[in-house]
Design a protein around this motif. Structure first.
Motif, short mmCIF file in Angstrom:
data_model
loop_
_atom_site.label_atom_id
_atom_site.label_comp_id
_atom_site.label_asym_id
_atom_site.label_seq_id
_atom_site.Cartn_x
_atom_site.Cartn_y
_atom_site.Cartn_z
N GLY A 85 0.80 -1.23 0.00
CA GLY A 85 0.00 0.00 0.00
C GLY A 85 0.82 1.27 0.00
O GLY A 85 1.99 1.22 0.37
N PRO A 86 0.19 2.41 -0.39
CA PRO A 86 -1.18 2.49 -0.91
C PRO A 86 -1.29 1.83 -2.28
O PRO A 86 -0.42 2.01 -3.12
N VAL A 87 -2.38 1.10 -2.47
CA VAL A 87 -2.60 0.38 -3.73
C VAL A 87 -4.03 0.56 -4.21
O VAL A 87 -4.94 0.75 -3.41
N SER A 88 -4.21 0.46 -5.52
CA SER A 88 -5.56 0.55 -6.09
C SER A 88 -6.24 -0.82 -5.99
O SER A 88 -5.59 -1.84 -5.76
N ARG A 96 -7.71 6.15 -10.53
CA ARG A 96 -7.53 5.07 -9.56
C ARG A 96 -7.51 5.65 -8.15
O ARG A 96 -6.90 6.67 -7.92
N PRO A 134 -6.25 5.08 -4.56
CA PRO A 134 -5.37 4.25 -3.73
C PRO A 134 -5.99 3.99 -2.36
O PRO A 134 -6.59 4.88 -1.76
N ARG A 178 -5.36 2.51 1.62
CA ARG A 178 -4.34 2.23 2.63
C ARG A 178 -5.04 1.70 3.88
O ARG A 178 -6.27 1.84 4.01
#
Ligand code: ZN
Length: 426
Positions: free
Chosen positions: A37-40, A82, A84, A86
């Motif tokens: 993370g942070p990730v979509s 997108r 993100p 977390r």
């Protein structure tokens, strides 16, 4: 991970089975966000192998219950923006309590592993260091901390860590030499008086669990954490689980032989072992004998528990470091280099025995980080893996201020691995 092993299969309804599967998938999402993370959502789907619609549903549940948070959308050059995700750092926390030799340290830790607030109470204020006196003091301190600082956060439990030989599953401190404790039912003395559930863990293993989820172990499934400081110990992580063995006695590395020097003789094992040759206390005693530190001040060696490195060690490292136009004290440098090489011999044994993906170093050995390459060189020389091992020997991500975080992690871990059960949703 879909159905817990302790559930007799015939007693689970199809609805319950689906819930456990959903929890396993939610845990996979949380792990992906923690590791990358942070990730979509699309990246979560890629890391977990879950379908996009499943990830959308699970992340929305996890946001609703306060475990995930969204950041501002990122506009790509083409396609949809997108968002993100977390781990939400504010709404969920665990309490961490470390009981050291000189003090108890406690505080709140967010689900992202960040220490939100930390306090300490010196044992010197007590009439004695009996388990009861220390437990009572800690309970009072925690209560006022929670009254003042918890706010509207949800508290998911308490993790307690302590050095020595600890059987966390039985809730007992088997032996803690510096505190003079033997077979103390510490968990019984704290459970019901601290926010539950309360879990007990040995300090070095707790540090390994903190590194596993939030530090150097995030992207590997197996590693060995080697703590070389005022105490020495190893925590062996296999398949993201800390190995304990019978009596939770795994990881006692302090008497591994590391030198043939006849001047180094351990009072316990009679050999030139890791403790007698390369521990912080041995090192500062050598420095004092060489006239490098002057008379002892305060408490020699400082805190035994874990990451309190002690004033003497810091002074020795300062003497060795070049300052201004000076080049640093050569004798201090030699002592630190020799300690690093001796520590490297113990690490080489661990490497050859376990071949872990990483060796994560922790403790006072990190204070003199400029000597870690000497340690690595010794491992390369002694281990059959040779020079290839060097890049796998890394310092722990969390340095000196890790006690509260690592204590809390076993309590946070349940939220990561069984999120719905931990939040009472199952
Ligand atoms: Zn020994």
């Amino acid at each position: 991970m879909d159905v817990r092993n302790d559930q007799p299969q015939g007693l689970i309804t199809p609805g319950q089975r689906a819930e456990y599967m959903r929890q396993g998938n939610a845990s996979a999402v949380l792990r992906a966000v923690l590791a990358y993370g942070p990730v979509s959502r699309a990246e979560i789907a890629r890391h977990t192998g879950l379908s996009a619609p499943s990830v959308t549903k699970l992340t929305s549940t996890l946001i609703d219950v306060g475990l995930l948070g969204q950041l501002a959308p990122v506009e790509p050059t083409q396609g949809r923006p997108r968002v993100p995700l977390r781990v939400d750092p504010d709404r969920t926390a665990a309490l961490g309590l470390h009981i050291g030799v000189l003090r108890s340290t406690f505080g709140l830790v967010g689900l992202d592993g960040r220490v939100l607030v930390e306090r300490e109470l010196a044992h010197a204020e007590l009439a004695d260091t009996s388990p009861r006196a220390i437990a009572d003091q800690a309970v009072r301190g925690v209560q006022s901390l929670l009254d003042e600082r918890l706010g509207d956060r949800r508290l998911v439990g308490t993790g307690v860590s302590i050095g020595g030989w600890v059987d966390g599953a039985r809730g007992r401190v088997v032996e803690h030499g510096p505190l003079g404790w033997r077979d103390v039912p510490l968990l019984d003395q704290l459970a019901g008086r601290l926010p539950g559930p309360v879990v007990l863990e040995q300090t070095v293993r707790a540090i390994a669990r903190a590194e596993l989820w939030f530090g150097a172990g995030r992207e590997v499934d197996d590693f060995a954490l080697v703590f070389i400081g005022n105490v020495q110990g190893a925590a062996i992580v296999v398949d993201r689980t800390v190995h304990r063995g019978p009596g939770a006695a795994a990881g006692g590395i302090e008497h591994l032989p590391v030198t043939d020097d006849p001047e180094v003789r351990c009072p316990r094992c009679g050999a030139g072992c890791l403790s007698a040759a390369a521990g912080d206390i041995a090192l500062t005693a050598q420095a004092r004998a060489a006239g490098l530190l002057g008379p002892a001040e305060g408490t020699p060696g400082g805190e035994h528990g874990a990451a309190g490195y002690g004033l003497d060690l810091e002074r020795l490292v300062a003497a060795a470091r070049p300052a201004g136009s000076g080049t640093g004290d050569v004798r201090a440098q030699d002592l630190l280099r020799r300690r690093a090489r001796r520590a490297g011999r113990a690490v080489a044994t661990i490497v050859d025995l376990l071949n872990p993906s990483r060796i994560v170093l922790a403790g006072g050995i990190l204070v003199a980080e400029e000597y870690l390459d000497d340690l690595r060189a010794e491992v390369a020389l002694r281990s059959h893996r040779g020079a290839a091992v060097v890049e796998d020997i890394v310092p722990a991500v969390f340095g000196a201020r890790t006690l509260v975080r690592s204590s809390a992690v076993p309590a946070l871990e349940r939220v990561i691995t069984e999120p719905f059960a931990a939040l009472g949703m199952l």
